[in-house]
Design a protein around this motif. Structure first.
Motif, PDB file in Angstrom:
ATOM      1  N   LEU A  54       0.958  -1.104   0.075  1.00  0.00           N
ATOM      2  CA  LEU A  54      -0.041  -0.107  -0.315  1.00  0.00           C
ATOM      3  C   LEU A  54       0.376   1.388   0.158  1.00  0.00           C
ATOM      4  O   LEU A  54       1.888   1.404   0.673  1.00  0.00           O
ATOM      5  CB  LEU A  54      -0.802  -0.128   0.951  1.00  0.00           C
ATOM      6  CG  LEU A  54      -2.219  -0.767   1.248  1.00  0.00           C
ATOM      7  CD1 LEU A  54      -1.309  -2.712   1.443  1.00  0.00           C
ATOM      8  CD2 LEU A  54      -2.613  -0.665   2.947  1.00  0.00           C
ATOM      9  N   ARG A  55       0.667   2.146  -0.937  1.00  0.00           N
ATOM     10  CA  ARG A  55       1.412   3.469  -0.976  1.00  0.00           C
ATOM     11  C   ARG A  55       0.668   4.610  -0.778  1.00  0.00           C
ATOM     12  O   ARG A  55      -0.428   4.486  -0.980  1.00  0.00           O
ATOM     13  CB  ARG A  55       1.883   3.781  -2.628  1.00  0.00           C
ATOM     14  CG  ARG A  55       2.929   2.164  -3.112  1.00  0.00           C
ATOM     15  CD  ARG A  55       3.606   2.494  -4.168  1.00  0.00           C
ATOM     16  NE  ARG A  55       2.343   1.791  -5.534  1.00  0.00           N
ATOM     17  CZ  ARG A  55       1.395   0.955  -5.812  1.00  0.00           C
ATOM     18  NH1 ARG A  55       2.688  -0.075  -4.892  1.00  0.00           N
ATOM     19  NH2 ARG A  55       0.830   0.473  -6.819  1.00  0.00           N
ATOM     20  N   CYS A  56       1.942   5.739  -0.083  1.00  0.00           N
ATOM     21  CA  CYS A  56       0.905   6.642   0.668  1.00  0.00           C
ATOM     22  C   CYS A  56       2.077   8.238  -0.051  1.00  0.00           C
ATOM     23  O   CYS A  56       2.916   8.067   0.827  1.00  0.00           O
ATOM     24  CB  CYS A  56       0.554   6.919   1.941  1.00  0.00           C
ATOM     25  SG  CYS A  56       0.348   8.070   2.641  1.00  0.00           S
ATOM     26  N   SER A  57       1.400   9.000  -0.714  1.00  0.00           N
ATOM     27  CA  SER A  57       2.220  10.241  -0.914  1.00  0.00           C
ATOM     28  C   SER A  57       1.648  11.064  -0.048  1.00  0.00           C
ATOM     29  O   SER A  57       0.592  11.505  -0.210  1.00  0.00           O
ATOM     30  CB  SER A  57       1.985  10.765  -2.383  1.00  0.00           C
ATOM     31  OG  SER A  57       3.097   9.706  -2.754  1.00  0.00           O
ATOM     32  N   PRO A  58       2.866  11.660   1.017  1.00  0.00           N
ATOM     33  CA  PRO A  58       2.143  12.261   1.680  1.00  0.00           C
ATOM     34  C   PRO A  58       1.801  14.289   1.547  1.00  0.00           C
ATOM     35  O   PRO A  58       2.129  14.617   0.274  1.00  0.00           O
ATOM     36  CB  PRO A  58       3.159  13.265   2.900  1.00  0.00           C
ATOM     37  CG  PRO A  58       4.243  12.727   1.837  1.00  0.00           C
ATOM     38  CD  PRO A  58       3.805  11.941   1.109  1.00  0.00           C
ATOM     39  N   LYS A  67       2.479  18.204   0.102  1.00  0.00           N
ATOM     40  CA  LYS A  67       3.620  18.788  -0.189  1.00  0.00           C
ATOM     41  C   LYS A  67       3.529  19.296   1.267  1.00  0.00           C
ATOM     42  O   LYS A  67       3.085  19.798   2.009  1.00  0.00           O
ATOM     43  CB  LYS A  67       2.871  20.155  -1.453  1.00  0.00           C
ATOM     44  CG  LYS A  67       4.570  20.331  -1.606  1.00  0.00           C
ATOM     45  CD  LYS A  67       3.737  21.120  -2.661  1.00  0.00           C
ATOM     46  CE  LYS A  67       5.571  21.750  -4.167  1.00  0.00           C
ATOM     47  NZ  LYS A  67       4.738  22.502  -5.186  1.00  0.00           N
ATOM     48  N   GLY A  68       5.436  18.938   1.237  1.00  0.00           N
ATOM     49  CA  GLY A  68       5.479  19.399   2.314  1.00  0.00           C
ATOM     50  C   GLY A  68       5.584  18.542   3.603  1.00  0.00           C
ATOM     51  O   GLY A  68       6.259  19.597   4.653  1.00  0.00           O
ATOM     52  N   HIS A  69       5.099  18.089   3.669  1.00  0.00           N
ATOM     53  CA  HIS A  69       5.285  17.147   4.448  1.00  0.00           C
ATOM     54  C   HIS A  69       6.100  16.047   5.292  1.00  0.00           C
ATOM     55  O   HIS A  69       6.109  15.040   4.358  1.00  0.00           O
ATOM     56  CB  HIS A  69       3.162  16.431   4.998  1.00  0.00           C
ATOM     57  CG  HIS A  69       2.400  17.442   5.839  1.00  0.00           C
ATOM     58  ND1 HIS A  69       1.428  17.739   5.523  1.00  0.00           N
ATOM     59  CD2 HIS A  69       2.462  18.487   5.513  1.00  0.00           C
ATOM     60  CE1 HIS A  69       0.110  18.299   5.806  1.00  0.00           C
ATOM     61  NE2 HIS A  69       1.183  19.414   6.233  1.00  0.00           N
ATOM     62  N   SER A  70       6.613  15.703   5.872  1.00  0.00           N
ATOM     63  CA  SER A  70       7.961  14.628   6.377  1.00  0.00           C
ATOM     64  C   SER A  70       7.214  13.860   7.378  1.00  0.00           C
ATOM     65  O   SER A  70       7.785  12.953   8.097  1.00  0.00           O
ATOM     66  CB  SER A  70       9.041  15.466   6.963  1.00  0.00           C
ATOM     67  OG  SER A  70       8.994  16.408   8.449  1.00  0.00           O
ATOM     68  N   HIS A  71       5.475  13.854   7.696  1.00  0.00           N
ATOM     69  CA  HIS A  71       5.481  13.243   9.019  1.00  0.00           C
ATOM     70  C   HIS A  71       4.568  12.223   8.804  1.00  0.00           C
ATOM     71  O   HIS A  71       3.384  13.024   8.398  1.00  0.00           O
ATOM     72  CB  HIS A  71       4.951  13.375  10.163  1.00  0.00           C
ATOM     73  CG  HIS A  71       6.040  14.950  10.999  1.00  0.00           C
ATOM     74  ND1 HIS A  71       6.794  13.984  11.654  1.00  0.00           N
ATOM     75  CD2 HIS A  71       6.985  15.701  10.113  1.00  0.00           C
ATOM     76  CE1 HIS A  71       8.257  14.967  11.834  1.00  0.00           C
ATOM     77  NE2 HIS A  71       8.016  15.788  11.521  1.00  0.00           N
ATOM     78  N   VAL A  72       4.124  11.090   8.089  1.00  0.00           N
ATOM     79  CA  VAL A  72       3.507   9.730   8.322  1.00  0.00           C
ATOM     80  C   VAL A  72       2.629   9.414   9.291  1.00  0.00           C
ATOM     81  O   VAL A  72       3.790   8.261   9.897  1.00  0.00           O
ATOM     82  CB  VAL A  72       3.505   8.770   6.913  1.00  0.00           C
ATOM     83  CG1 VAL A  72       3.332   7.997   5.799  1.00  0.00           C
ATOM     84  CG2 VAL A  72       4.164  10.522   5.414  1.00  0.00           C
ATOM     85  N   PRO A  83       6.720   8.096  -2.297  1.00  0.00           N
ATOM     86  CA  PRO A  83       5.497   6.994  -0.802  1.00  0.00           C
ATOM     87  C   PRO A  83       6.422   6.840  -0.091  1.00  0.00           C
ATOM     88  O   PRO A  83       7.247   5.760  -0.313  1.00  0.00           O
ATOM     89  CB  PRO A  83       5.117   6.555  -1.838  1.00  0.00           C
ATOM     90  CG  PRO A  83       5.206   5.484  -2.939  1.00  0.00           C
ATOM     91  CD  PRO A  83       6.761   6.458  -3.337  1.00  0.00           C
ATOM     92  N   SER A  84       5.949   6.899   1.315  1.00  0.00           N
ATOM     93  CA  SER A  84       5.699   5.589   2.013  1.00  0.00           C
ATOM     94  C   SER A  84       4.896   4.761   1.359  1.00  0.00           C
ATOM     95  O   SER A  84       4.093   4.167   0.943  1.00  0.00           O
ATOM     96  CB  SER A  84       4.721   6.167   3.397  1.00  0.00           C
ATOM     97  OG  SER A  84       4.847   5.311   4.731  1.00  0.00           O
ATOM     98  N   ILE A  85       5.906   3.506   2.195  1.00  0.00           N
ATOM     99  CA  ILE A  85       5.037   1.835   1.405  1.00  0.00           C
ATOM    100  C   ILE A  85       4.525   0.797   2.847  1.00  0.00           C
ATOM    101  O   ILE A  85       5.432   0.978   4.013  1.00  0.00           O
ATOM    102  CB  ILE A  85       5.941   1.236   1.017  1.00  0.00           C
ATOM    103  CG1 ILE A  85       6.662   1.539  -0.348  1.00  0.00           C
ATOM    104  CG2 ILE A  85       5.527  -0.439   0.419  1.00  0.00           C
ATOM    105  CD1 ILE A  85       5.278   2.060  -1.324  1.00  0.00           C
TER     106      ILE A  85
END
Lengths: 111, 116
Positions: free
Chosen positions: B21-25, B27-32, B74-76
């Motif tokens: 599962l992929r997640c793109s935060p 723009k500018g966010h570095s915390h997921v 992205p975060s996975i």
């Protein structure tokens, strides 16, 4: 005892009524309190957040926090059919921890 | 601002397969943050990541689940050898700063995983 208790409903009210949604919690470390709205098959949408005890108003929505009773409320005035959704309360102790959510209350506004 | 983007929206896997599962935060966010929503249950925190770091994984099952947020991309959230009990909606959220949880953060539309 669950950390956050929320009546799942469904809660059905006529259009124009004042809606009261509530959560109770057990963890006295919670300092930040939020309400999210979630439509079916969608992600939660942040409605309001408050810090510590007190009231906060935004348009038709009012959030109340009573830390002494460990009880939070969301009031919706002049309810509309478009307000029909699941309302989730959430809270945190501050800092880098995740949010703790209630199970959500399913609200139905009848036209 | 496209918001928090998750894909795929729906994912069907057979028991024993892997789910990614992929997640793109935003723009500018570095915390997921990753959350799981089981049927008739509230959202449950799974893991909190910053770029290239896992900050808090206290909500992650000890086996089969892993998460990463690389420097690029992205975060996975990865689930190995899926079982029927993994069927749920998985939501990602992002925030600008460490204390984003205090003010609520922005969620994506979720990935609905069905294990058959």
């Amino acid at each position: 005892q669950k950390e956050v208790e929320q009546d799942p409903g469904p809660l059905s009210v006529p259009e124009g009524a004042i809606v009261s949604l509530n959560c109770t919690y057990s963890n006295s470390a919670f300092q930040y309190f939020m309400w999210y709205r979630q439509y079916s098959r969608k992600g939660p949408e942040l409605l309001m957040y408050t810090y510590s005890s007190g009231n906060k108003e935004d348009g038709r929505f009012t959030a109340q926090v009573d830390k002494s009773s460990k009880y939070i409320s969301l009031f919706i005035r002049d309810s509309q059919p478009s307000d029909s959704a699941t309302y989730l309360c959430a809270m945190s102790g501050g800092g880098a921890d995740g949010l703790t959510f209630g199970k959500g209350t399913h609200l139905i506004i009848q036209p | 601002n496209a918001g928090v983007m998750q894909n795929p929206r729906h994912l069907v896997r057979r028991r024993g397969q892997e789910a990614r599962l992929r997640c793109s935060p935003m723009k500018g966010h570095s915390h997921v943050y990753w959350y799981r929503q089981l049927p008739e249950e509230g959202l449950k925190f799974m893991v909190y990541l910053q770029k290239e770091n896992i900050i808090d994984e206290s909500g992650m099952p000890k086996e089969r689940f892993s998460a990463e947020f690389p420097k690029e991309g992205p975060s996975i959230l990865r689930i190995q050898q899926v079982v029927r009990g993994d069927s749920a909606a998985y939501f990602c959220a992002s925030s600008l700063k460490l204390t984003g949880a205090n003010y609520g953060y922005t969620f994506g539309s979720g990935t609905r995983l069905t294990v058959v």
